[in-house]
Write a protein that holds these residues in place. Structure first.
Motif, PDB file in Angstrom:
ATOM      1  N   PRO A  58       0.814  -1.223   0.000  1.00 30.77           N
ATOM      2  CA  PRO A  58       0.000   0.000   0.000  1.00 30.77           C
ATOM      3  C   PRO A  58       0.848   1.274   0.000  1.00 30.77           C
ATOM      4  N   ILE A  59       2.051   1.202   0.536  1.00 29.05           N
ATOM      5  CA  ILE A  59       2.928   2.381   0.543  1.00 29.05           C
ATOM      6  C   ILE A  59       3.390   2.688  -0.877  1.00 29.05           C
ATOM      7  N   GLU A  60       3.791   1.676  -1.625  1.00 26.89           N
ATOM      8  CA  GLU A  60       4.193   1.868  -3.021  1.00 26.89           C
ATOM      9  C   GLU A  60       3.035   2.412  -3.857  1.00 26.89           C
ATOM     10  N   ALA A  61       1.827   1.955  -3.518  1.00 28.16           N
ATOM     11  CA  ALA A  61       0.645   2.295  -4.313  1.00 28.16           C
ATOM     12  C   ALA A  61       0.036   3.645  -3.945  1.00 28.16           C
ATOM     13  N   GLY A  62       0.674   4.372  -3.039  1.00 34.63           N
ATOM     14  CA  GLY A  62       0.127   5.660  -2.624  1.00 34.63           C
ATOM     15  C   GLY A  62      -1.058   5.530  -1.698  1.00 34.63           C
ATOM     16  N   ARG A  73       2.426  -4.860   9.812  1.00 28.87           N
ATOM     17  CA  ARG A  73       2.639  -3.523  10.366  1.00 28.87           C
ATOM     18  C   ARG A  73       4.123  -3.143  10.390  1.00 28.87           C
ATOM     19  N   GLU A  74       4.980  -3.994  10.945  1.00 27.18           N
ATOM     20  CA  GLU A  74       6.401  -3.658  11.074  1.00 27.18           C
ATOM     21  C   GLU A  74       7.028  -3.409   9.713  1.00 27.18           C
ATOM     22  N   TYR A  75       6.717  -4.262   8.752  1.00 27.64           N
ATOM     23  CA  TYR A  75       7.278  -4.119   7.408  1.00 27.64           C
ATOM     24  C   TYR A  75       6.832  -2.796   6.768  1.00 27.64           C
ATOM     25  N   LEU A  76       5.558  -2.501   6.847  1.00 27.93           N
ATOM     26  CA  LEU A  76       5.036  -1.285   6.221  1.00 27.93           C
ATOM     27  C   LEU A  76       5.492  -0.025   6.948  1.00 27.93           C
ATOM     28  N   GLU A  77       5.634  -0.111   8.267  1.00 29.29           N
ATOM     29  CA  GLU A  77       6.125   1.032   9.034  1.00 29.29           C
ATOM     30  C   GLU A  77       7.566   1.346   8.646  1.00 29.29           C
ATOM     31  N   ARG A  78       8.339   0.298   8.467  1.00 23.06           N
ATOM     32  CA  ARG A  78       9.735   0.483   8.052  1.00 23.06           C
ATOM     33  C   ARG A  78       9.802   1.030   6.627  1.00 23.06           C
ATOM     34  N   GLN A  79       8.936   0.532   5.772  1.00 23.40           N
ATOM     35  CA  GLN A  79       8.893   0.988   4.385  1.00 23.40           C
ATOM     36  C   GLN A  79       8.514   2.465   4.304  1.00 23.40           C
ATOM     37  N   LYS A  80       7.562   2.872   5.144  1.00 21.19           N
ATOM     38  CA  LYS A  80       7.156   4.278   5.150  1.00 21.19           C
ATOM     39  C   LYS A  80       8.278   5.173   5.647  1.00 21.19           C
ATOM     40  N   THR A  84      11.384   1.801  -3.367  1.00 19.80           N
ATOM     41  CA  THR A  84      12.200   1.894  -4.583  1.00 19.80           C
ATOM     42  C   THR A  84      11.360   2.206  -5.812  1.00 19.80           C
ATOM     43  N   ARG A  85      10.048   2.009  -5.713  1.00 15.16           N
ATOM     44  CA  ARG A  85       9.150   2.328  -6.832  1.00 15.16           C
ATOM     45  C   ARG A  85       7.864   2.916  -6.289  1.00 15.16           C
ATOM     46  N   LYS A  86       7.192   3.686  -7.136  1.00 16.41           N
ATOM     47  CA  LYS A  86       5.934   4.309  -6.724  1.00 16.41           C
ATOM     48  C   LYS A  86       4.925   4.245  -7.870  1.00 16.41           C
ATOM     49  N   LEU A  87       3.646   4.177  -7.487  1.00 19.36           N
ATOM     50  CA  LEU A  87       2.573   4.250  -8.467  1.00 19.36           C
ATOM     51  C   LEU A  87       2.327   5.715  -8.804  1.00 19.36           C
ATOM     52  N   VAL A  88       2.401   6.054 -10.086  1.00 22.60           N
ATOM     53  CA  VAL A  88       2.199   7.441 -10.520  1.00 22.60           C
ATOM     54  C   VAL A  88       1.091   7.506 -11.563  1.00 22.60           C
ATOM     55  N   ALA A  89       0.579   8.712 -11.749  1.00 23.64           N
ATOM     56  CA  ALA A  89      -0.368   8.990 -12.826  1.00 23.64           C
ATOM     57  C   ALA A  89       0.365   9.767 -13.913  1.00 23.64           C
ATOM     58  N   PHE A  90      -0.014   9.535 -15.162  1.00 21.67           N
ATOM     59  CA  PHE A  90       0.641  10.258 -16.255  1.00 21.67           C
ATOM     60  C   PHE A  90      -0.353  10.549 -17.378  1.00 21.67           C
TER      61      PHE A  90
END
Length: 366
Positions: A255-259, A275-282, A287-293
């Motif tokens: 969910p962090i990568e996906a905005g 939780r721990e993994y996502l908290e650390r990721q935040k 390394t990648r993000k979901l963007v609009a173009f």
């Protein structure tokens, strides 16, 4: 292949039918562009009875939901709806879904049609910790095959629904719901939606489907109500930047990568899956993000196309893309290396051997 209770009405209306999530569903009626603009400017009805409905009840209902959901379910009050996702324990997403709070010990979940079985197994596994049982009259119940759902969307949608109700509903707040009667049928009336055009969803028992359908079309005639298929549902949601499971998010995307950090709440005492993994990721970044173009060159981005730098170096891929019926240009979403995710960044879409110029933009598109 499964069917919804409204399938004969779709066939009679001349719908182009196709398999979707195991169901025979209407993809389009008069054409995607026409249906899309009908919803943006008037009112349209979608049959979304293929979606799932789970009941979570009892003294441990909130405990279970706080365990499996990324969002903070404790913030819900009676009559409110919350958007959330279920982390899968491996850094990805089981599904994104809606949570309805009826009362402190009664919740309804609405998962995506293709994920009903997967979601149900995931919830049942997590429920073992709380000693919760599944089945008729138990704390956990999968009612997906017993409930139909119509989404009435567009700026004129609630005027139609108000004609069918004895109590005021036209000014209900976004992401709220109530148990009421629509067209003489007992329903859950929900002000959510997947189009960004306003409107509601109506949940009813399958045995009341015909009465509801007839009443809706009688009330909608003066407002030009039209049938809308899943093709326009996809273009409408993309113009507003809403994620589609299996395209923009899935078991491999966080969910962090996906905005979706805004539905990932690290509240005190909420020890949800991953939780721990996502908290650390935040904290550390992704390394990648979901963007609009938006495309600058003429063309249509499609799912799976490569996203590149202006020089042609591959930096990601398109997850959703279309020709916007409102903007008349190619639009899309996709994952890119984080250094190319800033608004205004010039990128390119590889389309049939050509590099089409594009620009990272802020959502929504319209």
């Amino acid at each position: 292949m499964k069917t919804t209770v409204f399938v004969n009405h779709h066939i009679a209306a001349g719908a182009k039918m196709a398999e979707f999530a195991g169901y025979n569903m209407p993809i389009e009626f008069t054409g995607i562009n026409d249906e899309h603009l009908t919803v943006r400017n008037g009112a349209g009805v979608f049959d979304v009875s293929h979606m799932g409905e789970f009941w979570i009840k009892g003294p441990h209902a909130l405990d279970l939901l706080q365990k499996v959901m990324s969002n903070d379910v404790s913030k819900l009050v009676d009559g409110k709806v919350q958007y959330s996702c279920m982390p899968n324990g491996r850094g990805g997403i089981v599904d994104d879904l809606l949570i309805y709070r009826v009362d402190a010990e009664t919740y309804m979940l609405v998962p995506n049609a293709a994920n009903i079985d997967k979601d149900w197994k995931h919830i049942l596994e997590a429920a073992k910790e709380f000693g919760m049982e599944a089945g008729h009259g138990k704390e956990l119940y999968n009612a997906s095959d017993e409930i139909c759902q119509l989404a009435v969307q567009g700026p004129k949608a609630m005027k139609i629904i108000q004609k069918m109700c004895q109590e005021p509903v036209e000014d209900m707040e976004y992401y709220t719901f109530k148990k009421t009667e629509v067209g003489g049928v007992k329903v859950i009336l929900s002000i959510t939606g997947y189009t960004g055009a306003g409107g509601c969803e109506i949940y009813a028992a399958n045995e009341d489907a015909e009465q509801l359908w007839k009443a809706l079309w009688e009330a909608g005639e003066e407002y030009g109500l039209k049938n809308i298929g899943l093709g326009a549902r996809d273009t409408l949601r993309l113009e507003k930047g809403f994620c589609l499971y299996s395209n923009d998010i899935d078991d491999t995307t966080s969910p962090i990568e996906a905005g979706l950090g805004w539905i990932t709440k690290f509240a005190e005492g909420k020890n949800f899956i991953d939780r721990e993994y996502l908290e650390r990721q935040k904290a550390e970044g992704v390394t990648r993000k979901l963007v609009a173009f938006k495309l600058i060159d003429r063309g249509i981005p499609r799912h799976g196309y490569k996203l590149c730098t202006s020089e042609g170096e591959e930096i990601g891929h398109v997850t959703s893309g279309t020709m916007s019926p409102c903007l008349k240009i190619g639009i899309g979403m996709g994952y890119v290396k984080k250094e190319y995710s800033k608004i205004g960044t010039q990128i390119a879409v590889e389309c049939r051997g050509r590099l089409l110029k594009a620009e990272v933009v802020k959502l929504p598109f319209v």
